[in-house]
Motif scaffolding. Structure first.
Motif, PDB file in Angstrom:
ATOM      1  N   TYR A  37       0.808  -1.215   0.000  1.00 32.65           N
ATOM      2  CA  TYR A  37       0.000   0.000   0.000  1.00 32.65           C
ATOM      3  C   TYR A  37       0.845   1.271   0.000  1.00 32.65           C
ATOM      4  N   HIS A  38       2.159   1.153   0.206  1.00 36.42           N
ATOM      5  CA  HIS A  38       2.993   2.346   0.354  1.00 36.42           C
ATOM      6  C   HIS A  38       2.905   3.263  -0.862  1.00 36.42           C
ATOM      7  N   TYR A  39       2.796   2.657  -2.044  1.00 37.17           N
ATOM      8  CA  TYR A  39       2.709   3.469  -3.261  1.00 37.17           C
ATOM      9  C   TYR A  39       1.421   4.290  -3.271  1.00 37.17           C
ATOM     10  N   THR A  40       0.283   3.653  -2.957  1.00 34.29           N
ATOM     11  CA  THR A  40      -0.990   4.377  -2.914  1.00 34.29           C
ATOM     12  C   THR A  40      -0.942   5.470  -1.854  1.00 34.29           C
ATOM     13  N   GLU A  41      -0.349   5.167  -0.728  1.00 32.92           N
ATOM     14  CA  GLU A  41      -0.216   6.147   0.348  1.00 32.92           C
ATOM     15  C   GLU A  41       0.554   7.375  -0.131  1.00 32.92           C
ATOM     16  N   ALA A  42       1.695   7.151  -0.769  1.00 30.30           N
ATOM     17  CA  ALA A  42       2.513   8.270  -1.242  1.00 30.30           C
ATOM     18  C   ALA A  42       1.818   9.025  -2.371  1.00 30.30           C
ATOM     19  N   PHE A  43       1.101   8.298  -3.223  1.00 30.65           N
ATOM     20  CA  PHE A  43       0.371   8.918  -4.335  1.00 30.65           C
ATOM     21  C   PHE A  43      -0.658   9.909  -3.791  1.00 30.65           C
ATOM     22  N   LEU A  44      -1.428   9.495  -2.786  1.00 30.79           N
ATOM     23  CA  LEU A  44      -2.436  10.372  -2.196  1.00 30.79           C
ATOM     24  C   LEU A  44      -1.788  11.532  -1.442  1.00 30.79           C
ATOM     25  N   ARG A  45      -0.714  11.254  -0.733  1.00 30.42           N
ATOM     26  CA  ARG A  45      -0.014  12.315  -0.008  1.00 30.42           C
ATOM     27  C   ARG A  45       0.382  13.454  -0.947  1.00 30.42           C
ATOM     28  N   ASN A  46       0.969  13.087  -2.059  1.00 34.00           N
ATOM     29  CA  ASN A  46       1.463  14.104  -2.986  1.00 34.00           C
ATOM     30  C   ASN A  46       0.325  14.871  -3.640  1.00 34.00           C
ATOM     31  N   LEU A  47      -0.710  14.163  -4.034  1.00 32.15           N
ATOM     32  CA  LEU A  47      -1.833  14.844  -4.668  1.00 32.15           C
ATOM     33  C   LEU A  47      -2.484  15.845  -3.720  1.00 32.15           C
ATOM     34  N   ALA A  48      -2.697  15.415  -2.480  1.00 28.40           N
ATOM     35  CA  ALA A  48      -3.405  16.259  -1.513  1.00 28.40           C
ATOM     36  C   ALA A  48      -2.486  17.246  -0.812  1.00 28.40           C
ATOM     37  N   ASP A  50      -0.655  16.441   1.684  1.00 30.80           N
ATOM     38  CA  ASP A  50      -0.788  16.095   3.103  1.00 30.80           C
ATOM     39  C   ASP A  50       0.319  15.116   3.470  1.00 30.80           C
ATOM     40  N   ARG A  51       1.426  15.637   3.990  1.00 29.28           N
ATOM     41  CA  ARG A  51       2.579  14.792   4.276  1.00 29.28           C
ATOM     42  C   ARG A  51       2.371  13.920   5.512  1.00 29.28           C
ATOM     43  N   ARG A  52       1.307  14.167   6.270  1.00 27.86           N
ATOM     44  CA  ARG A  52       1.070  13.394   7.495  1.00 27.86           C
ATOM     45  C   ARG A  52       0.206  12.163   7.256  1.00 27.86           C
ATOM     46  N   PHE A  53      -0.419  12.073   6.083  1.00 26.73           N
ATOM     47  CA  PHE A  53      -1.365  10.984   5.830  1.00 26.73           C
ATOM     48  C   PHE A  53      -0.666   9.629   5.805  1.00 26.73           C
ATOM     49  N   VAL A  54      -1.280   8.646   6.466  1.00 30.14           N
ATOM     50  CA  VAL A  54      -0.797   7.265   6.417  1.00 30.14           C
ATOM     51  C   VAL A  54      -1.973   6.351   6.090  1.00 30.14           C
ATOM     52  N   LEU A  55      -1.697   5.328   5.306  1.00 33.36           N
ATOM     53  CA  LEU A  55      -2.737   4.385   4.881  1.00 33.36           C
ATOM     54  C   LEU A  55      -2.738   3.127   5.741  1.00 33.36           C
ATOM     55  N   ALA A  85      -7.870  14.618  -1.420  1.00 33.39           N
ATOM     56  CA  ALA A  85      -8.237  15.006  -0.054  1.00 33.39           C
ATOM     57  C   ALA A  85      -9.535  14.325   0.371  1.00 33.39           C
ATOM     58  N   ALA A  86     -10.467  14.177  -0.569  1.00 28.81           N
ATOM     59  CA  ALA A  86     -11.723  13.489  -0.258  1.00 28.81           C
ATOM     60  C   ALA A  86     -11.467  12.017   0.057  1.00 28.81           C
ATOM     61  N   CYS A  87     -10.600  11.376  -0.729  1.00 25.86           N
ATOM     62  CA  CYS A  87     -10.241   9.980  -0.453  1.00 25.86           C
ATOM     63  C   CYS A  87      -9.631   9.843   0.939  1.00 25.86           C
ATOM     64  N   ILE A  88      -8.751  10.765   1.267  1.00 28.96           N
ATOM     65  CA  ILE A  88      -8.084  10.716   2.567  1.00 28.96           C
ATOM     66  C   ILE A  88      -9.096  10.846   3.699  1.00 28.96           C
ATOM     67  N   ARG A  89     -10.068  11.720   3.536  1.00 28.15           N
ATOM     68  CA  ARG A  89     -11.083  11.889   4.585  1.00 28.15           C
ATOM     69  C   ARG A  89     -11.888  10.611   4.784  1.00 28.15           C
ATOM     70  N   ILE A  90     -12.205   9.929   3.696  1.00 34.67           N
ATOM     71  CA  ILE A  90     -12.965   8.680   3.810  1.00 34.67           C
ATOM     72  C   ILE A  90     -12.106   7.597   4.456  1.00 34.67           C
ATOM     73  N   VAL A  91     -10.849   7.502   4.023  1.00 34.07           N
ATOM     74  CA  VAL A  91      -9.936   6.513   4.605  1.00 34.07           C
ATOM     75  C   VAL A  91      -9.781   6.748   6.104  1.00 34.07           C
ATOM     76  N   ASP A  99     -18.707   4.657  10.214  1.00 26.63           N
ATOM     77  CA  ASP A  99     -19.334   4.122   9.010  1.00 26.63           C
ATOM     78  C   ASP A  99     -20.138   5.187   8.274  1.00 26.63           C
ATOM     79  N   ASP A 100     -19.992   6.445   8.709  1.00 29.02           N
ATOM     80  CA  ASP A 100     -20.730   7.533   8.073  1.00 29.02           C
ATOM     81  C   ASP A 100     -19.820   8.284   7.107  1.00 29.02           C
ATOM     82  N   VAL A 101     -20.417   9.224   6.370  1.00 27.38           N
ATOM     83  CA  VAL A 101     -19.685  10.084   5.443  1.00 27.38           C
ATOM     84  C   VAL A 101     -19.994  11.527   5.807  1.00 27.38           C
ATOM     85  N   ASP A 102     -18.969  12.359   5.840  1.00 28.27           N
ATOM     86  CA  ASP A 102     -19.197  13.773   6.142  1.00 28.27           C
ATOM     87  C   ASP A 102     -20.217  14.348   5.166  1.00 28.27           C
TER      88      ASP A 102
END
Length: 217
Positions: A37-48, A50-55, A85-91, A99-102
Motif C-alpha cells: 500500500y505504500h505506493y498508494t499512500e505516497a500517491f495520495l499524499r502528494n496529490l493532496a 498532506d505529508r502526514r497521511f498514512v494508509l 483530499a476526499a479519499c483521505i477523509r474517507i480513509v 461508518d458515516d460520510v461527512d
C-alpha cells in the motif's frame, strides 16, 4: 450531446468506474488493501499535499455502503488535490471506526452517485499541478528518464511497467518537492496512456534489462 458513465459492479451494487488516472490505486482503495500500500499512500499524499497521511490500518472491506459509494464517486473523477483530499477523509473515517460520510462530501459528489449522463465538455478537475505531457514523446519516456536519474530499476513490456512499489513510494516521499512533482506527473501520464504499474519487489537493474522488452533502466 451526452455520454453515460461507465459502471463497475461491487457485490450487488453498481458504481461509476474509476478514472484511469488513479491506476492501481483505485483497486487498492475500493477492493482490497495489500501489503504494497505504500505506493498508494505516497500517491495520495502528494496529490493532496498532506505529508502526514498514512494508509496503514485501512482495509477496503471495512468500508460501509455509504462510504464505498462516495469513494467510488470520488474516484470516478481525475486525480487531483480535491479528489485526493476526499479519499483521505474517507480513509481516515474508516480507520477511526466510523461508518458515516461527512455531509459536505456526500453532497459534493451526490450527482456522481446517481450515475447520470454528463454533458460532454463539462468542466472536470485537472490532475496534479495540471501537468501537460511533453509533445512528440512516448508517455513512458519521461518516467524512464526520471527513474534513471533516481537509479530506480524499471522494466517495461507492452503496457506493463514493473518496479518496486516500496522504492517508488520512497521517491514519492522525497524531501525534494521537485522530485515528488516530476515523478507524480510522470505516473499520471502513464495511467492516462493506459500503462499499468506492477509491483516487482527486489527488481535489479540487470533483471530489468533482461525482462524489459520495451524499455528498461
Amino acid at each position: 450531446m451526452t455520454g453515460k458513465l461507465h459502471l463497475i459492479r461491487i457485490g450487488d451494487h453498481y458504481y461509476p468506474r474509476p478514472d484511469r488516472g488513479w491506476g492501481s490505486c483505485a483497486e487498492e482503495l475500493l477492493h482490497h488493501s495489500s501489503r504494497y500500500y505504500h505506493y498508494t499512500e505516497a500517491f495520495l499524499r502528494n496529490l493532496a499535499g498532506d505529508r502526514r497521511f498514512v494508509l496503514g490500518g485501512y482495509r477496503a472491506e471495512d468500508l460501509s455502503e455509504a462510504q464505498r459509494g462516495v469513494l467510488a464517486a470520488v474516484l470516478s473523477l481525475p486525480p487531483g488535490a480535491e479528489t485526493a483530499a476526499a479519499c483521505i477523509r474517507i480513509v481516515e473515517a474508516v480507520c477511526a471506526g466510523r461508518d458515516d460520510v461527512d455531509a459536505d462530501l456526500a453532497e459534493r459528489y451526490r450527482e456522481r452517485l446517481h450515475v447520470v449522463p454528463r454533458e460532454e465538455g463539462a468542466p472536470v478537475e485537472h490532475s496534479f499541478h495540471d501537468p501537460v505531457p511533453p509533445r512528440d514523446l512516448p508517455p513512458i519516456e519521461p518516467f524512464l528518464a526520471i527513474a534513471e536519474r533516481l537509479q530506480m530499476p524499471v522494466a517495461v513490456h507492452g503496457h506493463v511497467v514493473e518496479l518496486s512499489f516500496r522504492q517508488l513510494a520512497r521517491h514519492l516521499d522525497s524531501p525534494r518537492p521537485q522530485v515528488r512533482v516530476n515523478l507524480q506527473n510522470a505516473i499520471l501520464w502513464l495511467h492516462q496512456a493506459g500503462y499499468h504499474l506492477h509491483d516487482h519487489p527486489g527488481l535489479s537493474h540487470g533483471e530489468a534489462r533482461d525482462i524489459g522488452d520495451d524499455g528498461a533502466v
